[in-house]
Design an enzyme around this catalytic site. Structure first.
Site, short mmCIF file in Angstrom:
data_model
loop_
_atom_site.label_atom_id
_atom_site.label_comp_id
_atom_site.label_asym_id
_atom_site.label_seq_id
_atom_site.Cartn_x
_atom_site.Cartn_y
_atom_site.Cartn_z
N LEU A 1 -1.91 -2.25 -2.15
CA LEU A 1 -2.45 -3.57 -2.53
C LEU A 1 -1.79 -4.02 -3.82
CD1 LEU A 1 -6.30 -3.92 -1.89
CD2 LEU A 1 -4.42 -5.30 -1.04
N HIS A 2 -0.47 -4.19 -3.75
CA HIS A 2 0.33 -4.63 -4.89
C HIS A 2 1.25 -5.74 -4.41
CE1 HIS A 2 -0.74 -1.32 -7.61
NE2 HIS A 2 -0.84 -0.61 -6.50
N ALA A 3 1.76 -6.50 -5.34
CA ALA A 3 2.78 -7.51 -5.06
C ALA A 3 2.38 -8.43 -3.92
CB ALA A 3 4.13 -6.83 -4.79
N PRO B 1 1.50 -7.98 -0.61
CA PRO B 1 0.26 -7.72 0.13
C PRO B 1 -0.99 -8.11 -0.67
CG PRO B 1 1.76 -5.89 0.39
CD PRO B 1 2.35 -6.80 -0.65
#
Length: 88
Positions: free
Chosen positions: A15-17, A19
């Site tokens: 759950l980074h960038a 997404p």
């Protein structure tokens, strides 16, 4: 009644960038409060990019997404799709 989904994050970046941005965009479209968190921790507001990234969720980790109100199930289905889609 609170609707809830437990889901394993499939996106390569967790759950980074990108997404995380897609997840927050989907949460923001929902007309109700939406929260997300690890199963063993307090959830955060799913509409806040900083809070979502701050969870530091990695690929393969489980999260709990919850929402309450009319349309909660549909909103959760869309949010689950953002973290399980392999193309993200």
């Amino acid at each position: 009644m609170m609707a809830e989904r437990r889901v394993t994050v499939q996106t390569e970046a967790g759950l980074h960038a990108r997404p995380a941005a897609l997840f927050v965009q989907a949460a923001t479209k929902a007309p109700m409060d939406v929260s997300v968190g690890r199963p063993d921790a307090d959830p955060v507001n799913a509409k806040s990019i900083l809070l979502v990234i701050g969870l530091d969720v990695r690929h393969g980790e489980e999260i709990v997404i919850s929402a309450e109100g009319d349309g909660a199930d549909a909103a959760l289905d869309e949010l689950v799709a953002t973290v399980t889609a392999n193309g993200a």
